[in-house]
Design a protein around this motif. Structure first.
Motif, PDB file in Angstrom:
ATOM      1  N   ALA A 176       0.830  -1.207   0.000  1.00  0.00           N
ATOM      2  CA  ALA A 176       0.000   0.000   0.000  1.00  0.00           C
ATOM      3  C   ALA A 176       0.865   1.258   0.000  1.00  0.00           C
ATOM      4  O   ALA A 176       0.580   2.224  -0.714  1.00  0.00           O
ATOM      5  CB  ALA A 176      -0.933  -0.012   1.211  1.00  0.00           C
ATOM      6  N   GLU A 233       2.204   1.930  -3.414  1.00  0.00           N
ATOM      7  CA  GLU A 233       1.231   2.560  -4.305  1.00  0.00           C
ATOM      8  C   GLU A 233       1.176   4.072  -4.067  1.00  0.00           C
ATOM      9  O   GLU A 233       1.118   4.869  -5.016  1.00  0.00           O
ATOM     10  CB  GLU A 233      -0.148   1.939  -4.096  1.00  0.00           C
ATOM     11  CG  GLU A 233      -0.236   0.489  -4.570  1.00  0.00           C
ATOM     12  CD  GLU A 233      -1.596  -0.125  -4.268  1.00  0.00           C
ATOM     13  OE1 GLU A 233      -2.421   0.549  -3.619  1.00  0.00           O
ATOM     14  OE2 GLU A 233      -1.818  -1.279  -4.670  1.00  0.00           O
ATOM     15  N   SER A 259       4.161   5.742  -5.523  1.00  0.00           N
ATOM     16  CA  SER A 259       4.129   5.770  -6.984  1.00  0.00           C
ATOM     17  C   SER A 259       3.223   6.863  -7.541  1.00  0.00           C
ATOM     18  O   SER A 259       3.333   7.237  -8.706  1.00  0.00           O
ATOM     19  CB  SER A 259       3.694   4.401  -7.527  1.00  0.00           C
ATOM     20  OG  SER A 259       2.351   4.109  -7.160  1.00  0.00           O
ATOM     21  N   PHE A 294       1.479   5.027 -10.591  1.00  0.00           N
ATOM     22  CA  PHE A 294       0.406   4.219 -10.008  1.00  0.00           C
ATOM     23  C   PHE A 294      -0.655   3.875 -11.053  1.00  0.00           C
ATOM     24  O   PHE A 294      -1.192   2.765 -11.074  1.00  0.00           O
ATOM     25  CB  PHE A 294      -0.223   4.970  -8.832  1.00  0.00           C
ATOM     26  CG  PHE A 294      -1.327   4.203  -8.146  1.00  0.00           C
ATOM     27  CD1 PHE A 294      -1.171   2.884  -7.780  1.00  0.00           C
ATOM     28  CD2 PHE A 294      -2.536   4.819  -7.867  1.00  0.00           C
ATOM     29  CE1 PHE A 294      -2.187   2.184  -7.148  1.00  0.00           C
ATOM     30  CE2 PHE A 294      -3.559   4.136  -7.236  1.00  0.00           C
ATOM     31  CZ  PHE A 294      -3.379   2.818  -6.878  1.00  0.00           C
ATOM     32  N   SER A 340       0.381   0.973 -13.161  1.00  0.00           N
ATOM     33  CA  SER A 340       0.389  -0.338 -12.498  1.00  0.00           C
ATOM     34  C   SER A 340      -0.881  -1.129 -12.771  1.00  0.00           C
ATOM     35  O   SER A 340      -0.907  -2.353 -12.582  1.00  0.00           O
ATOM     36  CB  SER A 340       0.562  -0.161 -10.988  1.00  0.00           C
ATOM     37  OG  SER A 340      -0.609   0.429 -10.414  1.00  0.00           O
ATOM     38  N   ALA A 371      -3.593  -0.894 -11.028  1.00  0.00           N
ATOM     39  CA  ALA A 371      -4.343  -1.051  -9.777  1.00  0.00           C
ATOM     40  C   ALA A 371      -5.134   0.197  -9.407  1.00  0.00           C
ATOM     41  O   ALA A 371      -5.907   0.175  -8.454  1.00  0.00           O
ATOM     42  CB  ALA A 371      -3.390  -1.405  -8.637  1.00  0.00           C
ATOM     43  N   ALA A 372      -4.956   1.276 -10.138  1.00  0.00           N
ATOM     44  CA  ALA A 372      -5.630   2.538  -9.796  1.00  0.00           C
ATOM     45  C   ALA A 372      -7.112   2.457 -10.138  1.00  0.00           C
ATOM     46  O   ALA A 372      -7.501   1.891 -11.159  1.00  0.00           O
ATOM     47  CB  ALA A 372      -4.981   3.697 -10.535  1.00  0.00           C
ATOM     48  N   GLY A 413      -4.991   7.359 -10.099  1.00  0.00           N
ATOM     49  CA  GLY A 413      -3.683   7.313 -10.728  1.00  0.00           C
ATOM     50  C   GLY A 413      -3.341   8.554 -11.526  1.00  0.00           C
ATOM     51  O   GLY A 413      -2.300   8.585 -12.206  1.00  0.00           O
ATOM     52  N   ILE A 469      -7.669   5.821  -2.325  1.00  0.00           N
ATOM     53  CA  ILE A 469      -6.560   4.987  -2.765  1.00  0.00           C
ATOM     54  C   ILE A 469      -6.295   3.910  -1.728  1.00  0.00           C
ATOM     55  O   ILE A 469      -6.449   4.121  -0.529  1.00  0.00           O
ATOM     56  CB  ILE A 469      -5.293   5.849  -2.998  1.00  0.00           C
ATOM     57  CG1 ILE A 469      -4.203   5.033  -3.701  1.00  0.00           C
ATOM     58  CG2 ILE A 469      -4.758   6.397  -1.696  1.00  0.00           C
ATOM     59  CD1 ILE A 469      -2.992   5.862  -4.098  1.00  0.00           C
ATOM     60  N   ALA A 494      -3.594   2.769  -0.815  1.00  0.00           N
ATOM     61  CA  ALA A 494      -2.423   3.120  -0.013  1.00  0.00           C
ATOM     62  C   ALA A 494      -2.652   4.291   0.909  1.00  0.00           C
ATOM     63  O   ALA A 494      -1.712   4.815   1.463  1.00  0.00           O
ATOM     64  CB  ALA A 494      -1.263   3.454  -0.962  1.00  0.00           C
TER      65      ALA A 494
END
Length: 271
Positions: free
Chosen positions: A89, A92, A95, A123, A126, A128-129, A134, A186, A188
């Motif tokens: 996390a 992220e 990033s 991010f 990646s 995952a956003a 992101g 997010i 993270a």
């Protein structure tokens, strides 16, 4: 501000050591972000965070990036409020501070005024956003300034551009910002402290002494016997007026006593 030794130890224990393969990735590019930041003691904690989360190796594998760095005080705040956040996390969140484009001070000054420019971060790359976490928005301000903020709806306050640290055109640019950017929602997101619950408003009232003394007795007003010859006799003299000073004191005392009892009951009710 000098780095906090306990936070350095926390980073070493929290994150696994970088293996030799990850460290070797830095030699495959034209720059090494860790070596660049090593020259600036004010970014020591941020540099260590990049290395321990392995974001540094991802930066070194890019051909054109802009790093939004925060000083030791800002990273200190982040670590103190994210001690229980998993390693992935935090990676992220870090990033989010890596823009996949080269932006230096001159490019910031040339941005259009009055409307934000959208930036893509590491991010976002990646996969995952979610919900635009992101992306960043950068808005130019007078005299070459800029404000960076998350493009996610309802995010926390953004960060102000402070200075251009260094650059290697057109591969890497390091810009210092005022604080960590925390997109709303997010994964993270650090465990930010909750604001204190508002206390019920109570009127300021005087507290009665405990135990309450008995009210003072009012002495009767006695007319003076040493009067001149023109003074009327006691039988013919009008009745003396009540002492307003004593009456006011008695009334004020009883009001304060009643107010104190009311306040005590109110406090017991909240406890």
């Amino acid at each position: 501000m000098a780095p906090n030794l306990s936070l350095l130890v926390l980073l070493v224990l929290l994150f696994p050591a970088i293996d030799s393969a990850a460290a070797a990735d830095a030699g495959n590019t034209s720059f090494n972000v860790t070596e660049i930041l090593d020259k600036y003691p004010e970014f020591k904690l941020f540099n260590l965070l990049l290395s321990k989360t392995r974001v540094a190796s991802e930066i070194n594998n890019r051909s054109s990036v802009t790093l939004l760095a925060t000083d030791n005080a800002a990273v200190d705040w982040l670590l103190r409020h994210s001690a229980r956040v998993p390693h992935a996390a935090l990676a992220e969140l870090v990033s989010v501070h890596v823009v996949l484009d080269y932006i230096d001070a001159a490019k910031l000054a040339a941005l259009p005024r009055g409307r934000p420019t959208q930036l893509t971060t590491l991010f976002q790359a990646s996969g995952a956003a979610r919900n635009r976490t992101g992306f960043l928005n950068v808005t130019a301000t007078p005299r070459g300034g800029a404000v960076f903020a998350s493009a996610a709806p309802g995010s926390l306050a953004g960060a102000v551009f402070k200075r251009a640290v260094t650059a290697k055109p057109y591969n890497i640019s390091v810009l210092q910002i005022s604080n960590v950017i925390v997109p709303r929602g997010i994964v993270a997101r650090p465990g930010l402290p909750s604001p204190p619950a508002p206390r019920p408003k109570m009127r300021h009232m005087a507290m009665a002494p405990s135990p309450a003394p008995m009210p003072p007795r009012l002495a009767p007003t006695v007319p003076s016997l040493e009067e001149d010859e023109n003074t009327e006799s006691p039988d013919e003299a009008p009745a003396p007026a009540p002492s307003h000073g004593h009456a006011v004191q008695a009334t004020s005392w009883w009001s304060a006593a009643a107010a104190g009892v009311g306040m005590a009951c109110m406090l017991l009710g909240y406890l």
